[in-house]
Each structure stands twice: as C-alpha cells, then as structure tokens.
Design a protein around this motif. Sequence first.
Motif, PDB file in Angstrom:
ATOM      1  N   ASN A   1      59.097  43.890  26.962  1.00  0.00           N
ATOM      2  CA  ASN A   1      60.218  43.064  27.413  1.00  0.00           C
ATOM      3  C   ASN A   1      59.804  41.596  27.538  1.00  0.00           C
ATOM      4  OD1 ASN A   1      60.226  42.101  30.443  1.00  0.00           O
ATOM      5  ND2 ASN A   1      59.423  44.187  30.587  1.00  0.00           N
TER       6      ASN A   1
ATOM      7  N   GLN B   1      57.760  40.239  25.338  1.00  0.00           N
ATOM      8  CA  GLN B   1      57.872  39.848  23.928  1.00  0.00           C
ATOM      9  C   GLN B   1      59.315  39.469  23.601  1.00  0.00           C
ATOM     10  OE1 GLN B   1      55.701  39.454  21.315  1.00  0.00           O
ATOM     11  NE2 GLN B   1      57.387  38.977  19.943  1.00  0.00           N
ATOM     12  N   LYS B   2      60.277  40.253  24.088  1.00  0.00           N
ATOM     13  CA  LYS B   2      61.692  39.945  23.853  1.00  0.00           C
ATOM     14  C   LYS B   2      62.083  38.642  24.535  1.00  0.00           C
ATOM     15  CE  LYS B   2      63.258  44.732  23.216  1.00  0.00           C
ATOM     16  NZ  LYS B   2      64.105  45.822  23.771  1.00  0.00           N
TER      17      LYS B   2
ATOM     18  N   GLU C   1      60.905  35.802  22.472  1.00  0.00           N
ATOM     19  CA  GLU C   1      61.740  35.604  21.285  1.00  0.00           C
ATOM     20  C   GLU C   1      63.096  35.002  21.633  1.00  0.00           C
ATOM     21  OE1 GLU C   1      61.977  39.515  19.720  1.00  0.00           O
ATOM     22  OE2 GLU C   1      59.907  39.556  18.974  1.00  0.00           O
ATOM     23  N   ASN C   2      63.586  35.291  22.847  1.00  0.00           N
ATOM     24  CA  ASN C   2      64.962  34.929  23.186  1.00  0.00           C
ATOM     25  C   ASN C   2      65.130  33.593  23.908  1.00  0.00           C
ATOM     26  OD1 ASN C   2      66.055  37.263  22.045  1.00  0.00           O
ATOM     27  ND2 ASN C   2      65.859  38.443  23.942  1.00  0.00           N
TER      28      ASN C   2
ATOM     29  N   ASP D   1      63.161  40.128  30.486  1.00  0.00           N
ATOM     30  CA  ASP D   1      64.145  39.712  29.491  1.00  0.00           C
ATOM     31  C   ASP D   1      65.554  39.975  29.997  1.00  0.00           C
ATOM     32  OD1 ASP D   1      65.059  38.683  27.052  1.00  0.00           O
ATOM     33  OD2 ASP D   1      65.298  40.713  26.246  1.00  0.00           O
TER      34      ASP D   1
END
Length: 211
Positions: free
Chosen positions: A117, A119-120, A123-124, A197
């Motif tokens: 999460n 990592q997400k 990315e976000n 995230d």
Amino acid sequence: MNKRKFSWKDIPGWAVMLAIFGVLYMTGLHTEALGQVQRLLLATGIKNANMPDLEPTPSTPAVSVNSPMATAEMVGADFQLVDLNGKVVPFNSLKGKVVFMNIWATWCPPCIAEMPNIQKLYENVGSDKIAFVMLSVDAGGREKVKKFIAKKGFTFPVYMPASEMPQEFESPSIPTTFVISPEGKIVAKQMGMAEYDTKEVREYLQNLAKK
C-alpha cells in the motif's frame, strides 16, 4: 490384544500448527506468511494511518522563506543515506520537500504487510515535491535488500543508513513512519503497520507540499 491403528486425527491441532510453523521457519517463509495474514488485516481498513492533524488547518500561516522556521536546520541534517546502487545521499538534500520516511526490514512481517500500500501511495501522490525514503535497517547488507525489492517489484526509493541513525528517528519497534515537512520538521509519526494509500493521507501530503 489388538493394537490401535494410528490415525492423523489423533494428532492435536496445536502439534499440527507447530509443525507447519516449524517448516515455514526452517524454509524462511514464516515472515512472508505472517505478512500475508497482516496484509489481510490492513485490507479491512481498521488500520488506516492515524496521523495527528491529518487535515492541515486553513488557519496555519504560510512559511516565509526568510522566517526562522524556513532557515532552521532540518531534522537529522547530518544523517547519511546510501541507495541500493551504493550512492551516498545526504538526508539534508531532501529539505524543501515533504519526506515520507518508512523504517522497515525484510525480516519484519508487518513491514512486509504494509509495503504494497506504500507502493500504491508512491504511485498515486504524483508530486516531485514529495520524497519517499524507504529506510531498511537490515543487517545483511545492500544485496539482500536489493534482491528482496526486485523480487517484490517495488519501485519506491530504498535506502540504508550510511551513518548513525539520528536520535529523532529512533523507535522501539518497526515499522515506523515519519512525515517531515518542507521546513525539515517531523509533523507526523506512526508506529506499527498502517494503510497509507488513503484519500486523507494523499491529500495531506499534497497539501503539505504546496506550502
């Protein structure tokens, strides 16, 4: 006298579980197994990041570049990081950005549980004014960490300490996550695994980066 035939049903449940855990431990898979279980817990949403003052208050004044806060030394200013390619990075070079720093290790199940999460989140958030520092405290060296990250397919920046850990970042347990403002101050600290995230955390980091 007839001897009683052996049946697998005669084995106590605790013995089966102990045997399973023993196999997992001997093969090194127990960390992954526990991490998967804890990841399911995060998926329920009951362990969302609980940062103080998650929503920045509108009354907070903007920080002038000439103010004492803006010119104050960054927390952990003398700390040195080394990335997985061996490049040394002064922590102080991140001043002016929001720093999301997560302290973790490959042997830590809750660390592994929350990494997807993070990592997400990486990315976000979509901002070059937000720096991620995934700080591994593994004792096995960079190659071990490098292989772990490659196996998992994570793309967030990963570092290891290249100097003594600053007192401000010491924690009795990992994972521990810090959010550091562009002025170099710790504004949030989360001990233990959490779901990062989320809309609230993304907006918090993005709003902090705009100041």
